[in-house]
Design an enzyme around this catalytic site. Structure first.
Site, PDB file in Angstrom:
ATOM      1  N   HIS A 161       2.887  12.859  22.974  1.00 46.03           N
ATOM      2  CA  HIS A 161       3.982  13.439  23.931  1.00 46.03           C
ATOM      3  C   HIS A 161       4.712  12.499  24.581  1.00 46.03           C
ATOM      4  O   HIS A 161       5.269  12.692  25.646  1.00 46.03           O
ATOM      5  CB  HIS A 161       3.130  14.287  24.949  1.00 46.03           C
ATOM      6  CG  HIS A 161       2.405  15.612  24.183  1.00 46.03           C
ATOM      7  ND1 HIS A 161       1.689  16.114  24.709  1.00 46.03           N
ATOM      8  CD2 HIS A 161       2.461  15.975  22.932  1.00 46.03           C
ATOM      9  CE1 HIS A 161       0.971  17.318  24.276  1.00 46.03           C
ATOM     10  NE2 HIS A 161       1.759  17.177  22.767  1.00 46.03           N
ATOM     11  N   CYS A 171      18.895   7.660  28.695  1.00 45.40           N
ATOM     12  CA  CYS A 171      20.148   8.314  29.105  1.00 45.40           C
ATOM     13  C   CYS A 171      20.513   9.367  27.944  1.00 45.40           C
ATOM     14  O   CYS A 171      20.689   9.186  26.762  1.00 45.40           O
ATOM     15  CB  CYS A 171      21.376   7.283  29.081  1.00 45.40           C
ATOM     16  SG  CYS A 171      22.940   7.898  29.130  1.00 45.40           S
ATOM     17  N   CYS A 180      27.584   5.092  31.164  1.00 38.19           N
ATOM     18  CA  CYS A 180      28.383   6.319  30.818  1.00 38.19           C
ATOM     19  C   CYS A 180      28.319   7.615  31.811  1.00 38.19           C
ATOM     20  O   CYS A 180      29.100   8.482  31.672  1.00 38.19           O
ATOM     21  CB  CYS A 180      28.009   7.008  29.386  1.00 38.19           C
ATOM     22  SG  CYS A 180      26.397   7.658  29.558  1.00 38.19           S
TER      23      CYS A 180
HETATM   24 ZN    ZN Z   1      24.570   6.223  29.254  1.00 39.23          ZN
END
Ligand code: ZN
Length: 259
Positions: A123, A131, A160
């Site tokens: 798991h 991310c 990002c």
């Molecule tokens: Zn990212």
């Protein structure tokens, strides 16, 4: 001579004659380390929360802040937890060349911390976060530090701007195919599968002992509480998991000295 002693002796006998032994572990092995089994009434981590509301991949997408409120607490509760004697016995058996590998349903990293080398974390684990946008991987410590200073309650990627998620398998997600294939291969060739602290109810892990059985191997269940495979287990132990594993190690050491 107690029945219990007889069961340990029988298990040590099976272990001594097996050429491949594998361990399959679940939440019960971490309970003595102070990590509650989410199935135990009254102490379970899911007692006051509906997992589908927070630990589901769709819930994460809809409301990452709610997800992180829950997971932030869960991570904090795992911090500083140490492996116990049962984890340590598995490491000793691996180092002695007796154990071929550990397959675990746990994400708490205690097998890693204890030093198990051939380890399959079915798991995932809380070691890292990724991310959602660009796949950047950071440590749990880094994610928690981002979380502490995150204005919206969500640790976000500096590159990002997307949110980080823990690298554990959430409800609604598939297990890693690579992990499943490795686990199946180990279980298929095992002469003895030690099922430790798992209720053997969550698939696909629950199907692994059947692979050992159909390959001609035997299974031992060392778990408090019933499992669906109790009837087909060659040995069934239901005492304290640390005590049972230490007794097994002692019996094996005795057998080795006698041989
Ligand atoms: Zn990212």
């Amino acid at each position: 001579m107690s029945a219990q002693h007889g069961d340990i002796a029988r298990l040590a006998e099976l272990a001594a004659s097996a050429s491949s032994i594998v361990a399959l572990t679940g939440a019960g092995i971490s309970v003595p380390s102070g990590i509650p089994d989410f199935r135990t009434p009254g102490t379970g981590i899911w007692e006051n929360v509906d997992p589908m509301q927070v630990a589901h991949i769709d819930a994460f997408r809809e409301d990452p802040a709610r997800f992180w409120r829950f997971y932030g607490e869960r991570f904090a509760s795992l911090e500083g937890k140490q492996p116990n004697g049962a984890h340590e016995v598995l490491v000793e058996l691996e180092r002695a060349g007796v154990l071929d590998g550990v397959i675990t349903q746990n994400v708490d990293m205690l097998h890693r911390t204890a030093g198990s080398r051939e380890l399959i974390e079915m798991h995932g684990s809380i070691a890292t976060c990724s991310c959602f946008g660009c796949g950047e991987v950071i440590s749990l410590a880094a994610a928690r530090s981002l979380l502490r200073s995150a204005p919206g309650g969500v640790p976000r990627c500096e590159a990002c701007g997307e949110s980080f998620r823990p690298d554990v398998v959430l409800f609604g997600e598939m297990l890693s195919q690579h992990a499943i294939l490795r686990a199946r291969a180990l279980c298929e060739r095992a002469d003895l599968l030690l099922c430790i602290g798992s209720s053997l109810e969550v698939h696909p892990v629950a199907g692994l002992p059947l692979l050992t059985l159909s390959g001609g191997g035997e299974i031992a269940i060392i778990t408090q509480g019933p499992t669906p495979l109790d009837e087909v287990a060659s040995v069934r132990l239901s005492g304290d998991v640390v005590a049972e594993m230490r007794s097994l190690a002692a019996a094996l050491a005795g057998a080795g000295a006698a041989a």
